[in-house]
Design a protein around this motif. Sequence first.
Motif, PDB file in Angstrom:
ATOM      1  N   GLN A 164      34.217  41.848  66.656  1.00 45.03           N
ATOM      2  CA  GLN A 164      34.384  40.431  66.366  1.00 45.03           C
ATOM      3  C   GLN A 164      34.634  39.647  67.645  1.00 45.03           C
ATOM      4  OE1 GLN A 164      37.525  40.221  63.515  1.00 45.03           O
ATOM      5  NE2 GLN A 164      36.282  41.048  61.859  1.00 45.03           N
ATOM      6  N   GLU A 165      35.359  40.257  68.570  1.00 43.39           N
ATOM      7  CA  GLU A 165      35.629  39.573  69.843  1.00 43.39           C
ATOM      8  C   GLU A 165      34.340  39.376  70.626  1.00 43.39           C
ATOM      9  OE1 GLU A 165      38.506  38.278  70.990  1.00 43.39           O
ATOM     10  OE2 GLU A 165      39.378  38.824  69.066  1.00 43.39           O
ATOM     11  N   PRO A 173      41.466  46.666  72.415  1.00 44.44           N
ATOM     12  CA  PRO A 173      41.785  47.475  71.239  1.00 44.44           C
ATOM     13  C   PRO A 173      42.218  48.868  71.678  1.00 44.44           C
ATOM     14  CG  PRO A 173      39.418  47.239  71.470  1.00 44.44           C
ATOM     15  CD  PRO A 173      40.052  46.362  72.511  1.00 44.44           C
ATOM     16  N   SER A 220      40.218  48.913  64.940  1.00 46.50           N
ATOM     17  CA  SER A 220      40.142  48.472  66.341  1.00 46.50           C
ATOM     18  C   SER A 220      38.698  48.274  66.766  1.00 46.50           C
ATOM     19  CB  SER A 220      40.853  49.458  67.267  1.00 46.50           C
ATOM     20  OG  SER A 220      40.108  50.632  67.437  1.00 46.50           O
ATOM     21  N   ASN A 248      37.533  44.962  65.136  1.00 49.96           N
ATOM     22  CA  ASN A 248      38.141  43.838  65.855  1.00 49.96           C
ATOM     23  C   ASN A 248      37.473  43.632  67.200  1.00 49.96           C
ATOM     24  OD1 ASN A 248      39.897  43.369  63.774  1.00 49.96           O
ATOM     25  ND2 ASN A 248      41.610  44.435  64.730  1.00 49.96           N
TER      26      ASN A 248
END
Length: 138
Positions: free
Chosen positions: A134-135, A38, A128, A131
């Motif tokens: 979540q990764e 990100p 970012s 995200n």
Amino acid sequence: MARRGRGDGSVGEAAPPANDRTVGGVEPVRRDPDPTDPPTLEAVVARAFHLPSTDLHAPTRRADIALARQVAIYVAHVGLAETLTAAGRRFGRDRSTAAHACRRVEDRRDDPGFDGLVAGIEAAVAASRSNAGQEVAR
């Protein structure tokens, strides 16, 4: 005949001379940026202000760079919940400079154009971060 040392009382081989590519005579490990990483706060702010991200850490006081740095410090403090000390240190500044940056940005947020710019940066950084979270959760 006197023996020459490093000045700390020890005697031995001198360290290899450092150049701009070495740190203490050791080549740094070069890491190419991962396109799936990100974007960092610095990258988002630099892109928004059309500056290289290295300028945000530079000692310059040029008005356009100083404003971008102030916005970055503000977003680090308000958007990422960093302390003023941590937000300032991130950009090579102290706590009082970070507090000044936050006051300056807050004062300018009355301008709708500037407020939209800062809100967009905050949203991009928040997106970012979410995200990235979540990764990690996968």
